[in-house]
Design an enzyme around this catalytic site. Sequence first.
Site, mmCIF file in Angstrom:
data_model
loop_
_atom_site.group_PDB
_atom_site.id
_atom_site.type_symbol
_atom_site.label_atom_id
_atom_site.label_comp_id
_atom_site.label_asym_id
_atom_site.label_seq_id
_atom_site.Cartn_x
_atom_site.Cartn_y
_atom_site.Cartn_z
ATOM 1 C CB VAL A 80 -0.938 -0.015 1.232
ATOM 2 C CG1 VAL A 80 -1.706 1.290 1.363
ATOM 3 C CG2 VAL A 80 -1.910 -1.199 1.125
ATOM 4 C CD GLU A 112 10.052 -16.190 1.710
ATOM 5 O OE1 GLU A 112 10.083 -17.354 1.288
ATOM 6 O OE2 GLU A 112 10.758 -15.270 1.277
ATOM 7 C CG ASN A 117 6.941 -6.054 6.984
ATOM 8 O OD1 ASN A 117 6.281 -5.161 7.511
ATOM 9 N ND2 ASN A 117 6.964 -6.236 5.673
ATOM 10 C CE1 TYR A 124 0.236 -10.428 4.471
ATOM 11 C CE2 TYR A 124 2.373 -10.695 5.503
ATOM 12 C CZ TYR A 124 1.603 -10.279 4.434
ATOM 13 O OH TYR A 124 2.198 -9.721 3.335
HETATM 14 C C1 LIG Z 1 1.767 -4.265 5.211
HETATM 15 C C2 LIG Z 1 0.881 -3.228 4.505
HETATM 16 C C3 LIG Z 1 0.473 -3.766 3.129
HETATM 17 C C4 LIG Z 1 -0.375 -2.979 5.360
HETATM 18 O O1 LIG Z 1 -1.257 -2.151 4.621
HETATM 19 P P1 LIG Z 1 -2.284 -1.150 5.343
HETATM 20 O O2 LIG Z 1 -3.242 -0.668 4.311
HETATM 21 O O3 LIG Z 1 -1.556 -0.121 6.099
HETATM 22 O O4 LIG Z 1 -3.008 -2.135 6.381
HETATM 23 P P2 LIG Z 1 -4.495 -1.979 6.939
HETATM 24 O O5 LIG Z 1 -4.777 -0.531 7.204
HETATM 25 O O6 LIG Z 1 -5.441 -2.710 6.059
HETATM 26 O O7 LIG Z 1 -4.369 -2.741 8.331
HETATM 27 C C5 LIG Z 1 -4.722 -4.115 8.449
HETATM 28 C C6 LIG Z 1 -4.480 -4.574 9.874
HETATM 29 O O8 LIG Z 1 -3.070 -4.591 10.145
HETATM 30 C C7 LIG Z 1 -2.769 -3.754 11.237
HETATM 31 N N1 LIG Z 1 -1.628 -2.894 10.928
HETATM 32 C C8 LIG Z 1 -1.364 -2.308 9.757
HETATM 33 N N2 LIG Z 1 -0.254 -1.546 9.871
HETATM 34 C C9 LIG Z 1 0.161 -1.669 11.152
HETATM 35 C C10 LIG Z 1 1.242 -1.124 11.875
HETATM 36 N N3 LIG Z 1 2.121 -0.268 11.318
HETATM 37 N N4 LIG Z 1 1.389 -1.484 13.176
HETATM 38 C C11 LIG Z 1 0.507 -2.331 13.762
HETATM 39 N N5 LIG Z 1 -0.560 -2.881 13.112
HETATM 40 C C12 LIG Z 1 -0.712 -2.542 11.836
HETATM 41 C C13 LIG Z 1 -3.942 -2.836 11.412
HETATM 42 O O9 LIG Z 1 -4.117 -2.500 12.763
HETATM 43 C C14 LIG Z 1 -5.099 -3.600 10.849
HETATM 44 O O10 LIG Z 1 -5.757 -4.357 11.816
HETATM 45 P P3 LIG Z 1 -7.175 -3.866 12.381
HETATM 46 O O11 LIG Z 1 -8.047 -3.662 11.167
HETATM 47 O O12 LIG Z 1 -7.605 -4.980 13.243
HETATM 48 O O13 LIG Z 1 -6.905 -2.587 13.074
HETATM 49 C C15 LIG Z 1 1.631 -1.866 4.360
HETATM 50 O O14 LIG Z 1 2.162 -1.489 5.620
HETATM 51 C C16 LIG Z 1 2.757 -1.880 3.330
HETATM 52 O O15 LIG Z 1 2.528 -1.654 2.137
HETATM 53 N N6 LIG Z 1 4.000 -2.118 3.792
HETATM 54 C C17 LIG Z 1 5.160 -2.110 2.865
HETATM 55 C C18 LIG Z 1 5.151 -3.301 1.938
HETATM 56 C C19 LIG Z 1 5.204 -4.605 2.722
HETATM 57 O O16 LIG Z 1 5.929 -4.736 3.696
HETATM 58 N N7 LIG Z 1 4.429 -5.574 2.228
HETATM 59 C C20 LIG Z 1 4.362 -6.902 2.832
HETATM 60 C C21 LIG Z 1 5.472 -7.732 2.354
HETATM 61 S S1 LIG Z 1 5.384 -9.379 3.043
#
Ligand SMILES: CC(C)(COP(=O)(O)OP(=O)(O)OC[C@H]1O[C@@H](n2cnc3c(N)ncnc32)[C@H](O)[C@@H]1OP(=O)(O)O)[C@@H](O)C(=O)NCCC(=O)NCCS
Length: 172
Positions: A80, A112, A117, A124
């Site tokens: 995202v 994976e 992270n 997940y």
């Molecule tokens: C991982 C990622 C895709 C999450 O996307 P996002 O849109 O921010 O996530 P969401 O807003 O849908 O959150 C989903 C759940 O995860 C939790 N979460 C998301 N970011 C979080 C953070 N920084 N710390 C703690 N919890 C977190 C949220 O609390 C949420 O749970 P809830 O609905 O029960 O509150 C985003 O941080 C990202 O793009 N990271 C960089 C790329 C990456 O690492 N991808 C994964 C590779 S394996």
Amino acid sequence: MTVGTRSAHWRDLPRLAALERQAHPLDAWSDTAWWAELASPRREYRVAVPDAGAPPGGDLLGYAGLDHGGSTADVMTITVAPEARGQGLGRRLLQELVAAARAGGAEALLLEVRADNAPALALYDRVGFDHLSTRRDYYRGEDGPVDAHILRLLLPAGPAPTPDEKAAEVAR
Ligand SMILES: CC(C)(COP(=O)(O)OP(=O)(O)OC[C@H]1O[C@@H](n2cnc3c(N)ncnc32)[C@H](O)[C@@H]1OP(=O)(O)O)[C@@H](O)C(=O)NCCC(=O)NCCS
């Protein structure tokens, strides 16, 4: 404008590659790799867009990809845009991959993730993935090697999809 999700289109490729470079500067997929991903019949990519009515090729807020591998499907990637995080888009994209894996006949969805992270691990966990195994020192980190966790979501046949999955199916 309403945020929406849809299948990725080849016209999205420049924005996909740009967002990938922004989010993963050290190991971004090349444009060629993106072409191969979008062209592969095994792959299914979803994108999040700021304007659900806009034609392909415009701004992207995120993307997620699935490998259909028969009884087991794999999450290839999920990202995202930094400015759009924390608003439920990651969960929405992941739920769409879960729905796609189920629709494709998979009994399990694997992925994976780096052990350091925390946002991804939280996402997940919320969606119901369980820890399957760990590859020790699999990634390079700033302070030394980092483990890779393999996570699994079982997709048993039969039960009705969850409300999230149903919503994802309707949105497709
Ligand atoms: C991982 C990622 C895709 C999450 O996307 P996002 O849109 O921010 O996530 P969401 O807003 O849908 O959150 C989903 C759940 O995860 C939790 N979460 C998301 N970011 C979080 C953070 N920084 N710390 C703690 N919890 C977190 C949220 O609390 C949420 O749970 P809830 O609905 O029960 O509150 C985003 O941080 C990202 O793009 N990271 C960089 C790329 C990456 O690492 N991808 C994964 C590779 S394996």
